[in-house]
Design an enzyme around this catalytic site. Structure first.
Site, PDB file in Angstrom:
ATOM      1  N   HIS A  47       0.837  -1.207   0.000  1.00 23.65           N
ATOM      2  CA  HIS A  47       0.000   0.000   0.000  1.00 23.65           C
ATOM      3  C   HIS A  47       0.872   1.258   0.000  1.00 23.65           C
ATOM      4  O   HIS A  47       0.486   2.288   0.551  1.00 23.65           O
ATOM      5  CB  HIS A  47      -0.984   0.008   1.179  1.00 23.65           C
ATOM      6  CG  HIS A  47      -2.128  -0.962   0.990  1.00 23.65           C
ATOM      7  ND1 HIS A  47      -3.230  -0.664   0.235  1.00 23.65           N
ATOM      8  CD2 HIS A  47      -2.305  -2.227   1.429  1.00 23.65           C
ATOM      9  CE1 HIS A  47      -4.066  -1.705   0.245  1.00 23.65           C
ATOM     10  NE2 HIS A  47      -3.517  -2.669   0.957  1.00 23.65           N
ATOM     11  N   SER A  80      -8.721 -18.512 -24.047  1.00 27.78           N
ATOM     12  CA  SER A  80      -7.877 -18.816 -22.895  1.00 27.78           C
ATOM     13  C   SER A  80      -8.237 -20.194 -22.353  1.00 27.78           C
ATOM     14  O   SER A  80      -9.427 -20.497 -22.157  1.00 27.78           O
ATOM     15  CB  SER A  80      -8.067 -17.772 -21.797  1.00 27.78           C
ATOM     16  OG  SER A  80      -7.488 -18.242 -20.590  1.00 27.78           O
ATOM     17  N   SER A 139      -1.056 -11.513  -9.101  1.00 30.49           N
ATOM     18  CA  SER A 139      -1.080 -10.717 -10.321  1.00 30.49           C
ATOM     19  C   SER A 139      -1.140 -11.523 -11.610  1.00 30.49           C
ATOM     20  O   SER A 139      -0.393 -11.272 -12.559  1.00 30.49           O
ATOM     21  CB  SER A 139       0.122  -9.779 -10.353  1.00 30.49           C
ATOM     22  OG  SER A 139      -0.345  -8.490 -10.568  1.00 30.49           O
ATOM     23  N   SER A 140      -2.073 -12.441 -11.658  1.00 29.04           N
ATOM     24  CA  SER A 140      -2.338 -13.106 -12.939  1.00 29.04           C
ATOM     25  C   SER A 140      -2.767 -12.067 -13.971  1.00 29.04           C
ATOM     26  O   SER A 140      -2.464 -12.205 -15.164  1.00 29.04           O
ATOM     27  CB  SER A 140      -3.419 -14.180 -12.781  1.00 29.04           C
ATOM     28  OG  SER A 140      -4.679 -13.619 -12.500  1.00 29.04           O
ATOM     29  N   GLU A 183      -5.672  -1.983 -17.476  1.00 29.15           N
ATOM     30  CA  GLU A 183      -6.341  -2.557 -16.299  1.00 29.15           C
ATOM     31  C   GLU A 183      -7.276  -1.544 -15.639  1.00 29.15           C
ATOM     32  O   GLU A 183      -8.397  -1.870 -15.261  1.00 29.15           O
ATOM     33  CB  GLU A 183      -5.301  -3.090 -15.296  1.00 29.15           C
ATOM     34  CG  GLU A 183      -5.936  -3.736 -14.084  1.00 29.15           C
ATOM     35  CD  GLU A 183      -5.180  -4.917 -13.502  1.00 29.15           C
ATOM     36  OE1 GLU A 183      -4.184  -5.362 -14.092  1.00 29.15           O
ATOM     37  OE2 GLU A 183      -5.614  -5.399 -12.443  1.00 29.15           O
ATOM     38  N   ASP A 195       2.463  -4.035 -10.061  1.00 31.15           N
ATOM     39  CA  ASP A 195       2.361  -5.368 -10.666  1.00 31.15           C
ATOM     40  C   ASP A 195       2.925  -5.388 -12.082  1.00 31.15           C
ATOM     41  O   ASP A 195       3.669  -6.284 -12.466  1.00 31.15           O
ATOM     42  CB  ASP A 195       0.898  -5.816 -10.731  1.00 31.15           C
ATOM     43  CG  ASP A 195       0.176  -5.677  -9.416  1.00 31.15           C
ATOM     44  OD1 ASP A 195       0.842  -5.374  -8.397  1.00 31.15           O
ATOM     45  OD2 ASP A 195      -1.053  -5.853  -9.402  1.00 31.15           O
TER      46      ASP A 195
HETATM   47  P1  ADP Z   1      -4.857 -11.376  -9.659  1.00 30.55           P
HETATM   48  O1  ADP Z   1      -4.254 -10.425 -10.616  1.00 30.55           O
HETATM   49  O2  ADP Z   1      -4.463 -11.138  -8.255  1.00 30.55           O
HETATM   50  O3  ADP Z   1      -4.665 -12.806 -10.041  1.00 30.55           O
HETATM   51  P2  ADP Z   1      -7.216 -10.089 -10.598  1.00 30.55           P
HETATM   52  O4  ADP Z   1      -8.640 -10.129 -10.145  1.00 30.55           O
HETATM   53  O5  ADP Z   1      -6.515  -8.798 -10.670  1.00 30.55           O
HETATM   54  O6  ADP Z   1      -6.430 -11.129  -9.678  1.00 30.55           O
HETATM   55  O7  ADP Z   1      -7.102 -10.720 -12.039  1.00 30.55           O
HETATM   56  C1  ADP Z   1      -7.745 -11.942 -12.349  1.00 30.55           C
HETATM   57  C2  ADP Z   1      -8.467 -11.771 -13.662  1.00 30.55           C
HETATM   58  O8  ADP Z   1      -7.510 -11.591 -14.728  1.00 30.55           O
HETATM   59  C3  ADP Z   1      -9.250 -12.996 -14.050  1.00 30.55           C
HETATM   60  O9  ADP Z   1     -10.540 -12.987 -13.467  1.00 30.55           O
HETATM   61  C4  ADP Z   1      -9.313 -12.845 -15.568  1.00 30.55           C
HETATM   62  O10 ADP Z   1     -10.296 -11.917 -15.934  1.00 30.55           O
HETATM   63  C5  ADP Z   1      -7.954 -12.240 -15.892  1.00 30.55           C
HETATM   64  N1  ADP Z   1      -6.979 -13.293 -16.214  1.00 30.55           N
HETATM   65  C6  ADP Z   1      -5.831 -13.576 -15.554  1.00 30.55           C
HETATM   66  N2  ADP Z   1      -5.189 -14.637 -16.109  1.00 30.55           N
HETATM   67  C7  ADP Z   1      -5.950 -15.031 -17.154  1.00 30.55           C
HETATM   68  C8  ADP Z   1      -5.856 -16.090 -18.132  1.00 30.55           C
HETATM   69  N3  ADP Z   1      -4.854 -16.968 -18.108  1.00 30.55           N
HETATM   70  N4  ADP Z   1      -6.830 -16.170 -19.048  1.00 30.55           N
HETATM   71  C9  ADP Z   1      -7.865 -15.309 -19.074  1.00 30.55           C
HETATM   72  N5  ADP Z   1      -8.012 -14.320 -18.173  1.00 30.55           N
HETATM   73  C10 ADP Z   1      -7.076 -14.168 -17.224  1.00 30.55           C
HETATM   74 MG    MG Z   2      -4.515  -8.305 -10.547  1.00 34.03          MG
END
Ligand code: ADP
Ligand code: MG
Length: 408
Positions: A47, A80, A139-140, A183, A195
């Site tokens: 933060h 995906s 941070s997917s 984003e 991120d």
């Molecule tokens: P975090 O970044 O902490 O994992 P977020 O809520 O910021 O969580 O991001 C998750 C979202 O990002 C998923 O709900 C989806 O919309 C998108 N996302 C991430 N990875 C993928 C993927 N491999 N394929 C499709 N969408 C993805």
């Molecule tokens: Mg995220």
């Protein structure tokens, strides 16, 4: 005792093959190439990004992989493996804030933001497969954006990313800003910028000291294996409502405190000036009391990042443990963004011998990290899994996080 579930990182060649094979299966042709980008974990400095402060993320060995082929029209077709493998379609000309539903926003948003920044980008077909845990605070989302950004950089000859051997940090700074806009504005998710910088600008074997005031970075050696250590990440799999509202409320409190203190960001409050600043904020009102605690966290947390880096620079890796513990206490008590599951990971890991542990990411669920001696990793993971089982909680997932390579 409870089972311990590990989430392994794919070997890069396997990840690339998965994305490639999905592409060929759905689009019936070869992609121009495959690209990938890591998730991230923040060692300390939580933060602080939206307060112009310091943070210290590393890239995970877990990556999003994309296979992508440039098109001659304005269409984006995307698929995906994590989203049922169903092909979606978006026209780039139609992309604007609020127009794209669901995960395609993270992909189309990157192309949109590149165009907004004046780059010439057209349509493309893309297949995604990823081993970055979803929604775990790792941070997917940034890994997906960054993998698409470096892919579009390559196929549309933008010349921003550089090569894997010689990454272009200035160009990657531009790409990170593009991913942040994607984003924030197209996916509609608030994010402070750490991120995307971690995914694009980190370096293997190092932590990324990111100065969020001017965007500058320094690569700080963080060689865990040389010290017989591991960074254990625990995805609590906890889902708490109101996360976005809480994040917005924390940001608003920091901004209001900065206005009252007459500073642009809380970064300008030096640790030596903290007591005087807190005295100014404590006006007897409830909001004043809240601001005191929020500001105390931010200023001390930035100071802890500096101390953490100094200890790494001195080669004293084990000495960062107490700073992790202090960070967690501050996030729990002053910033009030922890939760039962995160506190449980931290307490159980420490009791089982971790050198330090803290929540990481925004809070209210997501993940916690523990610095653990390599030969104690299994014991610490077991202790955490047992504590969750005893507490009647859903089983957590475990990840090992040696500092890995950036998007390529
Ligand atoms: P975090 O970044 O902490 O994992 P977020 O809520 O910021 O969580 O991001 C998750 C979202 O990002 C998923 O709900 C989806 O919309 C998108 N996302 C991430 N990875 C993928 C993927 N491999 N394929 C499709 N969408 C993805
Ligand atoms: Mg995220």
């Amino acid at each position: 005792s409870a089972a311990v579930e590990w989430v392994e990182a794919w070997a890069p060649a396997d990840g690339a093959r998965r994305a490639h094979d999905l592409f060929v299966d759905r689009f019936g042709t070869e992609p121009d190439g495959t690209w990938s980008a890591p998730g991230r974990v923040n060692l300390i400095g939580e933060h602080t990004d939206y307060n112009g402060g310091l943070c210290l993320p590393t890239a995970l060995p877990h990556r999003a992989y994309v296979a992508l082929r440039r098109r001659d029209d304005d269409t984006v077709r995307l698929v995906s493996a994590q989203e049922a493998g169903r092909v979606r379609e978006v026209r780039l000309a139609d992309v604007a804030p609020g127009t794209v539903d669901g995960w395609p926003a993270y992909v189309a948003g990157v192309a949109w933001a590149l165009r907004e920044a004046g780059h010439v980008v057209g349509g493309f077909d893309v297949a995604v497969d990823s081993c970055v845990p979803y929604g775990a605070g790792l941070s997917s989302s940034a890994s997906l954006e960054a993998s698409v950004a470096v892919a579009l950089d390559a196929v549309f000859d933008l010349g921003l990313a550089g090569t894997a051997e010689q990454p272009d940090d200035a160009g990657r700074t531009t790409l990170a800003a593009v991913c942040v806009r994607a984003e924030n504005e197209i996916a509609g998710a608030p994010t402070g910028g750490m991120d995307q910088s971690a995914s694009l600008r980190a370096s293997a074997g190092h932590a990324l000291l990111l100065d969020c005031l001017d965007g500058s970075v320094r690569h700080v050696p963080f060689d865990l294996s040389a010290h017989g250590l591991e960074l254990l990440v625990v995805d609590t799999r906890a889902e708490h409502a109101l996360v976005d509202g809480q994040y917005a409320a924390r940001r608003a409190a920091c901004e209001a405190a900065a206005v009252r203190l007459g500073v642009g960001t809380l970064r300008e409050v030096a640790p030596e000036a903290l007591d005087a600043a807190l005295a100014t904020l404590a006006d007897g009102s409830a909001e004043g009391d809240v601001q005191v605690r929020r500001v105390r966290h931010v200023v001390r947390e930035i100071e802890r990042v500096e101390q953490f880096v100094a200890r790494l620079d001195a080669g004293d890796v084990e000495a960062v443990g107490p700073l992790m513990d202090a960070s967690h206490a501050s996030l729990r008590d002053d910033y009030e963004v922890s939760c039962r599951e995160l506190d449980l990971v931290v307490d159980a890991a420490r009791a089982a011998g971790a050198l330090g542990a803290r929540m990481t990411g925004g809070g209210f669920g997501g993940s916690a990290i523990a610095l653990v001696r390599a030969d104690e990793v299994d014991a610490v993971a077991s202790a955490v899994a047992d504590a969750f089982a005893a507490g009647g909680l859903r089983a957590p997932a475990f990840v090992l996080a040696p500092p890995a390579a950036p998007a390529s």
